[in-house]
Design a protein around this motif. Structure first.
Motif, PDB file in Angstrom:
ATOM      1  N   SER A 107      57.435 -38.924  87.368  1.00  0.00           N
ATOM      2  CA  SER A 107      56.598 -40.069  87.724  1.00  0.00           C
ATOM      3  C   SER A 107      56.617 -40.333  89.225  1.00  0.00           C
ATOM      4  O   SER A 107      55.731 -41.004  89.758  1.00  0.00           O
ATOM      5  CB  SER A 107      57.050 -41.327  86.968  1.00  0.00           C
ATOM      6  OG  SER A 107      58.344 -41.734  87.401  1.00  0.00           O
ATOM      7  N   THR A 108      57.622 -39.809  89.905  1.00  0.00           N
ATOM      8  CA  THR A 108      57.748 -40.049  91.344  1.00  0.00           C
ATOM      9  C   THR A 108      57.828 -38.777  92.170  1.00  0.00           C
ATOM     10  O   THR A 108      57.627 -38.810  93.385  1.00  0.00           O
ATOM     11  CB  THR A 108      59.005 -40.902  91.634  1.00  0.00           C
ATOM     12  OG1 THR A 108      60.162 -40.227  91.113  1.00  0.00           O
ATOM     13  CG2 THR A 108      58.888 -42.274  91.000  1.00  0.00           C
ATOM     14  N   LYS A 109      58.134 -37.642  91.528  1.00  0.00           N
ATOM     15  CA  LYS A 109      58.285 -36.390  92.267  1.00  0.00           C
ATOM     16  C   LYS A 109      57.522 -35.266  91.600  1.00  0.00           C
ATOM     17  O   LYS A 109      57.400 -35.216  90.378  1.00  0.00           O
ATOM     18  CB  LYS A 109      59.764 -35.982  92.347  1.00  0.00           C
ATOM     19  CG  LYS A 109      60.577 -36.733  93.381  1.00  0.00           C
ATOM     20  CD  LYS A 109      61.938 -36.059  93.558  1.00  0.00           C
ATOM     21  CE  LYS A 109      62.700 -36.670  94.721  1.00  0.00           C
ATOM     22  NZ  LYS A 109      63.984 -35.959  94.953  1.00  0.00           N
ATOM     23  N   ARG A 110      57.026 -34.350  92.423  1.00  0.00           N
ATOM     24  CA  ARG A 110      56.393 -33.165  91.888  1.00  0.00           C
ATOM     25  C   ARG A 110      57.430 -32.279  91.199  1.00  0.00           C
ATOM     26  O   ARG A 110      58.607 -32.323  91.557  1.00  0.00           O
ATOM     27  CB  ARG A 110      55.698 -32.372  93.004  1.00  0.00           C
ATOM     28  CG  ARG A 110      54.455 -33.052  93.566  1.00  0.00           C
ATOM     29  CD  ARG A 110      53.799 -32.188  94.621  1.00  0.00           C
ATOM     30  NE  ARG A 110      52.585 -32.789  95.130  1.00  0.00           N
ATOM     31  CZ  ARG A 110      51.385 -32.641  94.575  1.00  0.00           C
ATOM     32  NH1 ARG A 110      51.263 -31.894  93.481  1.00  0.00           N
ATOM     33  NH2 ARG A 110      50.331 -33.222  95.092  1.00  0.00           N
ATOM     34  N   LEU A 111      56.960 -31.483  90.259  1.00  0.00           N
ATOM     35  CA  LEU A 111      57.851 -30.577  89.547  1.00  0.00           C
ATOM     36  C   LEU A 111      58.623 -29.691  90.513  1.00  0.00           C
ATOM     37  O   LEU A 111      59.834 -29.496  90.360  1.00  0.00           O
ATOM     38  CB  LEU A 111      57.042 -29.718  88.569  1.00  0.00           C
ATOM     39  CG  LEU A 111      57.797 -28.626  87.825  1.00  0.00           C
ATOM     40  CD1 LEU A 111      58.893 -29.217  86.941  1.00  0.00           C
ATOM     41  CD2 LEU A 111      56.825 -27.786  86.985  1.00  0.00           C
ATOM     42  N   SER A 112      57.935 -29.162  91.517  1.00  0.00           N
ATOM     43  CA  SER A 112      58.571 -28.248  92.464  1.00  0.00           C
ATOM     44  C   SER A 112      59.644 -28.940  93.305  1.00  0.00           C
ATOM     45  O   SER A 112      60.559 -28.289  93.811  1.00  0.00           O
ATOM     46  CB  SER A 112      57.522 -27.638  93.395  1.00  0.00           C
ATOM     47  OG  SER A 112      56.826 -28.656  94.100  1.00  0.00           O
ATOM     48  N   LEU A 115      50.664 -33.259  82.689  1.00  0.00           N
ATOM     49  CA  LEU A 115      49.308 -32.896  83.089  1.00  0.00           C
ATOM     50  C   LEU A 115      48.865 -33.572  84.382  1.00  0.00           C
ATOM     51  O   LEU A 115      47.743 -33.355  84.841  1.00  0.00           O
ATOM     52  CB  LEU A 115      48.319 -33.247  81.962  1.00  0.00           C
ATOM     53  CG  LEU A 115      48.471 -32.430  80.679  1.00  0.00           C
ATOM     54  CD1 LEU A 115      47.594 -33.008  79.570  1.00  0.00           C
ATOM     55  CD2 LEU A 115      48.114 -30.968  80.917  1.00  0.00           C
ATOM     56  N   SER A 116      49.751 -34.373  84.956  1.00  0.00           N
ATOM     57  CA  SER A 116      49.435 -35.052  86.217  1.00  0.00           C
ATOM     58  C   SER A 116      49.601 -34.091  87.385  1.00  0.00           C
ATOM     59  O   SER A 116      50.034 -32.945  87.226  1.00  0.00           O
ATOM     60  CB  SER A 116      50.353 -36.259  86.403  1.00  0.00           C
ATOM     61  OG  SER A 116      51.678 -35.825  86.683  1.00  0.00           O
ATOM     62  N   ASP A 117      49.278 -34.564  88.570  1.00  0.00           N
ATOM     63  CA  ASP A 117      49.445 -33.743  89.780  1.00  0.00           C
ATOM     64  C   ASP A 117      50.910 -33.375  90.001  1.00  0.00           C
ATOM     65  O   ASP A 117      51.208 -32.379  90.662  1.00  0.00           O
ATOM     66  CB  ASP A 117      48.919 -34.486  91.009  1.00  0.00           C
ATOM     67  CG  ASP A 117      47.403 -34.608  90.994  1.00  0.00           C
ATOM     68  OD1 ASP A 117      46.754 -33.819  90.284  1.00  0.00           O
ATOM     69  OD2 ASP A 117      46.872 -35.505  91.671  1.00  0.00           O
ATOM     70  N   ASN A 118      51.821 -34.191  89.463  1.00  0.00           N
ATOM     71  CA  ASN A 118      53.258 -33.906  89.598  1.00  0.00           C
ATOM     72  C   ASN A 118      53.760 -32.926  88.543  1.00  0.00           C
ATOM     73  O   ASN A 118      54.907 -32.483  88.605  1.00  0.00           O
ATOM     74  CB  ASN A 118      54.075 -35.200  89.491  1.00  0.00           C
ATOM     75  CG  ASN A 118      53.980 -36.050  90.734  1.00  0.00           C
ATOM     76  OD1 ASN A 118      53.426 -35.634  91.742  1.00  0.00           O
ATOM     77  ND2 ASN A 118      54.513 -37.260  90.672  1.00  0.00           N
ATOM     78  N   GLY A 119      52.914 -32.615  87.578  1.00  0.00           N
ATOM     79  CA  GLY A 119      53.350 -31.809  86.443  1.00  0.00           C
ATOM     80  C   GLY A 119      53.230 -30.317  86.642  1.00  0.00           C
ATOM     81  O   GLY A 119      53.369 -29.798  87.752  1.00  0.00           O
ATOM     82  N   ASP A 120      52.937 -29.622  85.538  1.00  0.00           N
ATOM     83  CA  ASP A 120      52.953 -28.158  85.510  1.00  0.00           C
ATOM     84  C   ASP A 120      51.559 -27.629  85.212  1.00  0.00           C
ATOM     85  O   ASP A 120      51.061 -27.788  84.095  1.00  0.00           O
ATOM     86  CB  ASP A 120      53.947 -27.693  84.436  1.00  0.00           C
ATOM     87  CG  ASP A 120      54.064 -26.187  84.355  1.00  0.00           C
ATOM     88  OD1 ASP A 120      53.575 -25.494  85.272  1.00  0.00           O
ATOM     89  OD2 ASP A 120      54.651 -25.694  83.369  1.00  0.00           O
TER      90      ASP A 120
END
Length: 210
Positions: A21-26, A115-120
């Motif tokens: 919710s606050t950080k990208r997966l990477s 499925l968000s921009d932070n997801g995969d």
């Protein structure tokens, strides 16, 4: 199965989703996940080697659930003794997407984060593949046997892509703001998207809200 194991794994998974919710997966780290889950790193490594193994387990569980829900909904189509026409296809959305939309609603937090921009992005690709396979499985019940021509002014793959992407985009928009519409609203819209052109939809919108 040990209930403590289920509870701990659930906390780890929820910690991972909170992190997204606050950080990208990477950018997410094991430290971020264990802090959000309020567990120790030792506890994390008792269950998972790294965040990627955790991610795969979450995504595989979601995909398996979606596949099962789609299969249950498809069964209702296979029980039809005739090929439905446009208006009936629209109305069938209430049953043809019933279990699937209920599943998406139940797991909306996980789905929306992944499925968000932070997801995969790979998770979206897996869902698209699942949706394409499901479309192929439903075609005979909705439209009969269709001969796929190698050359056509309107390639069948284009029609399939438009159909599948329209439904997926609807679900993704809903997942990004799940409280905006009820599950019944989504089923009604899914029915319209299957049977109405964009021009028809704009005319309907103008009629009621213009």
């Amino acid at each position: 199965m040990d209930i403590r194991k289920i509870t701990t794994q659930s906390r780890i998974k929820e910690g991972f989703i909170i992190t997204l919710s606050t950080k990208r997966l990477s950018e997410s780290t094991t430290t971020d996940i264990v802090n959000a889950a309020e567990i120790s790193k030792k506890t994390f490594y008792n269950y998972y080697q790294n965040k990627h193994e955790l991610l795969r387990e979450i995504e595989n569980e979601l995909l398996a659930g979606l596949k099962q829900a789609l299969s249950q909904d498809r069964k209702k189509l296979s029980d039809l003794e005739h090929l439905p026409e446009g208006d009936e296809i629209r109305n069938l959305a209430n049953t043809a997407f019933d279990k699937t939309i209920a599943y998406c609603n139940e797991h909306k937090v996980y789905l929306s984060r992944l499925l968000s921009d932070n997801g995969d992005i790979r998770f979206l690709q897996m869902i698209v593949k699942l949706a394409n396979d499901e479309f192929d499985a439903r075609v005979p019940y909705l439209f009969g046997n269709i001969k796929v021509a190698s050359r056509s002014i309107m390639p069948f793959t284009f029609i399939k892509t438009i159909y599948v992407n329209t439904i997926i985009n609807l679900l993704m928009l809903w997942e990004s703001d799940p409280d905006s519409l009820s599950t019944n609203d989504i089923k009604d819209i899914a029915g319209l998207l299957q049977t109405k052109s964009p021009v028809d939809l704009i005319d309907m919108y103008k009629k009621y809200f213009g």
